[in-house]
Design an enzyme around this catalytic site. Structure first.
Site, PDB file in Angstrom:
ATOM      1  N   LYS A  52       0.805  -1.281   0.113  1.00 56.17           N
ATOM      2  CA  LYS A  52      -0.071   0.032  -0.083  1.00 56.17           C
ATOM      3  C   LYS A  52       0.891   1.304   0.054  1.00 56.17           C
ATOM      4  O   LYS A  52       0.659   2.156  -1.006  1.00 56.17           O
ATOM      5  CB  LYS A  52      -1.076  -0.184   1.275  1.00 56.17           C
ATOM      6  N   GLN A  96      -5.019  -1.459   9.542  1.00 54.55           N
ATOM      7  CA  GLN A  96      -4.880  -2.744   9.057  1.00 54.55           C
ATOM      8  C   GLN A  96      -5.388  -3.753   9.769  1.00 54.55           C
ATOM      9  O   GLN A  96      -5.049  -3.928  10.973  1.00 54.55           O
ATOM     10  CB  GLN A  96      -3.188  -2.970   8.604  1.00 54.55           C
ATOM     11  N   ASP A 119     -11.326   2.920   3.709  1.00 53.41           N
ATOM     12  CA  ASP A 119     -11.409   1.318   3.413  1.00 53.41           C
ATOM     13  C   ASP A 119     -12.831   1.025   3.302  1.00 53.41           C
ATOM     14  O   ASP A 119     -13.191   0.021   2.959  1.00 53.41           O
ATOM     15  CB  ASP A 119     -11.098   0.744   4.896  1.00 53.41           C
TER      16      ASP A 119
HETATM   17  N1  GUN Z   1      -6.845  -6.711   5.976  1.00 57.44           N
HETATM   18  C1  GUN Z   1      -7.118  -7.537   4.945  1.00 57.44           C
HETATM   19  N2  GUN Z   1      -7.750  -6.782   3.970  1.00 57.44           N
HETATM   20  C2  GUN Z   1      -7.828  -5.512   4.462  1.00 57.44           C
HETATM   21  C3  GUN Z   1      -8.167  -4.285   4.076  1.00 57.44           C
HETATM   22  O1  GUN Z   1      -8.793  -4.270   2.732  1.00 57.44           O
HETATM   23  N3  GUN Z   1      -8.297  -3.321   4.926  1.00 57.44           N
HETATM   24  C4  GUN Z   1      -7.782  -3.432   6.044  1.00 57.44           C
HETATM   25  N4  GUN Z   1      -7.740  -2.217   6.796  1.00 57.44           N
HETATM   26  N5  GUN Z   1      -7.277  -4.524   6.571  1.00 57.44           N
HETATM   27  C5  GUN Z   1      -7.361  -5.655   5.618  1.00 57.44           C
END
Ligand code: GUN
Length: 293
Positions: A52, A96, A119
């Site tokens: 990311k 996350q 998100d």
């Molecule tokens: N863990 C796995 N996929 C995601 C996501 O799209 N966002 C977040 N914040 N955590 C994750």
């Protein structure tokens, strides 16, 4: 059968976002800024977060990574979220997941200002998405719809079977596919672990979205000739053939299902690469105050 190349589409979208960011900067606008909170040292999470941050760099965003030890208390984490909510330079941020057991994920999600929730996990964004209002849509469902759109796959009036009812994929993608929109306008059936006639329902589907997290679950005898199959599965299955010792495996028995399909996404290289694009897109929208003022 046509393979849906998620990697190529994702690269294309990143270029489009980079061009728009360059234009914003050239016009003296603010550089979009994404912050990412990571707690603990989960291997998968560290890899995702690194991707990311790298993607932000690639498109010209500013990014901030805030890493905390797994021993951080819920109160301390909520304090950090408050700081990001109040920081005018941060356009959007994510925490996350998963989080250590002593921290409530739901409390954390609801503590994020929905206007910075790139998100799309906050109940306000989920609710607004469900009733067709502008919102931040979560990454995987948004990525799936973008693939259908870019491959010009018709969804209106089609029967779409979604396998899986999770809050981050099954439920939101079902809502989006039934929405009066394009892509959308489909007749949607949601199947899950208690569904009795799953094979029968899948055989009626023009579009199948497999998002249950069970490697190679969808077999060839469950798929109608000419169906579109979208594979959301990403289970790490042990494999002696790879350097890492595991192989990312989808929910579809690809080898046997693919010959029957009009379109199919591979794993890896299908839906996966699209998810970061959706996060970047949401951050760009947040930076432009395009959804919320
Ligand atoms: N863990 C796995 N996929 C995601 C996501 O799209 N966002 C977040 N914040 N955590 C994750």
């Amino acid at each position: 059968m046509q393979l849906i190349d998620g990697k190529a589409v994702a690269d294309q979208i990143k270029q489009e976002i980079a061009a728009e960011v360059a234009q914003i900067k050239a016009n003296g606008g603010k550089t979009p800024h994404l912050a990412v909170i990571i707690v603990g040292h989960d291997g998968g999470s560290e890899t995702y977060v690194a991707h990311k941050v790298k993607s932000c760099e690639q498109v010209g965003f500013k990014s901030t990574k805030l890493a905390f030890e797994a021993s951080i208390t819920e109160e301390e984490l909520l304090g950090q979220i408050k700081l990001l909510n109040e920081d005018p330079d941060v356009d959007g941020f994510i925490v996350q997941l998963p989080l250590p057991k002593h921290i409530s994920e739901q409390k954390v999600i609801e503590a994020i200002d929905y206007r910075k929730d790139v998100d799309g996990f906050h109940p306000i964004n989920v609710g607004r998405m469900s009733i067709g209002l502008p919102s931040f849509v979560s990454a995987t469902p948004a990525g799936i719809l973008e693939l259908l759109k870019r491959y010009d796959i018709k969804t209106s009036g089609k029967h779409c079977v979604v396998i899986g009812r999770s809050n981050i994929v099954g439920k939101p993608v079902s809502m989006l596919m039934m929405q009066k929109a394009c892509p959308g306008d489909a007749t949607v059936t949601v199947c899950h672990s208690r569904t009795k006639n799953l094979k029968e329902l899948c055989l009626q589907a023009d579009i199948i979205i497999a998002a249950l997290g069970s490697p190679k679950f969808l077999k060839a005898d469950m798929v109608k000739e000419g169906a579109v199959v979208i594979d959301v599965g990403t289970t790490r299955v042990p494999s002696p053939l790879t350097k890492t010792g595991f192989k990312l495996t989808g929910d579809v028995d690809f080898e046997n299902v693919a010959p029957k399909c009009s379109y199919i996404t591979p794993v890896p290289g299908g839906v996966g690469p699209m998810t970061i694009c959706s996060l970047l897109r949401n951050t760009l929208l947040a930076g432009k105050k395009a959804i919320y003022k």
